[in-house]
Design an enzyme around this catalytic site. Structure first.
Site, short mmCIF file in Angstrom:
data_model
loop_
_atom_site.label_atom_id
_atom_site.label_comp_id
_atom_site.label_asym_id
_atom_site.label_seq_id
_atom_site.Cartn_x
_atom_site.Cartn_y
_atom_site.Cartn_z
N CYS A 1 0.83 -1.21 0.00
CA CYS A 1 0.00 0.00 0.00
C CYS A 1 0.87 1.25 0.00
O CYS A 1 1.88 1.31 0.69
CB CYS A 1 -0.90 0.04 1.24
SG CYS A 1 -2.29 -1.04 1.12
N MET A 2 0.43 2.24 -0.75
CA MET A 2 1.09 3.54 -0.71
C MET A 2 0.81 4.22 0.63
O MET A 2 1.63 4.94 1.15
CB MET A 2 0.62 4.41 -1.87
CG MET A 2 1.10 3.90 -3.22
SD MET A 2 0.47 4.87 -4.59
CE MET A 2 1.28 6.43 -4.30
#
Length: 143
Positions: free
Chosen positions: A50-51
């Site tokens: 995930c960013m």
């Protein structure tokens, strides 16, 4: 195949007219997410794909032997809402029930892929995979 909980989630989303309202709904359920204890925010519980900064953890349900309770947190409001949705969906189930959850069909019915950026879409599936992996590990550990 969708279960009753998933059908209810879809119906709740369908009550909301447009995606601005749906994003607001996700933000609101994210705000209601039980705070994740700091000791659960470890590298092992981080969803690295995930960013956003996302953590999820699985614990034995104290009042339901063989069932799990999930906790989660995220530093962005909309993805925190997705985490809250998944925590609610996965909690209080046995690992085999969690493995059987057809989250992809749920996401398709919600049309999430049409309304999240490609990077967020990858991240959301990474959260699901992390949670299913934690359930599988708990099952192997005998919880």
């Amino acid at each position: 195949m969708l279960n009753a909980e998933m059908t209810e989630i879809i119906e709740n989303f369908e009550l909301l007219g447009d995606w601005d309202q749906r994003y607001q709904y996700l933000v609101e359920i994210g705000e209601r997410l039980t705070p994740m204890p700091p000791e659960d925010k470890t590298d092992a519980n981080r969803v690295t794909e995930c960013m956003s900064l996302v953590h999820v953890s699985a614990h034995p349900a104290p009042d339901q032997p063989g069932h799990l309770v999930f906790r989660g947190d995220c530093d962005t409001a909309i993805i925190k809402g997705v985490v809250a949705l998944l925590v609610g969906l996965f909690s209080r189930k046995r690992p085999d029930e969690i493995a059987a959850l057809d989250v992809e069909t749920l996401f398709e019915a919600l049309r999430l892929q049409e309304h999240l950026s490609p990077n967020r879409h990858v991240g959301v599936y990474a959260i699901v995979n992390k949670m299913k992996g934690q359930a599988e590990s708990a099952s192997r550990a005998g919880h």
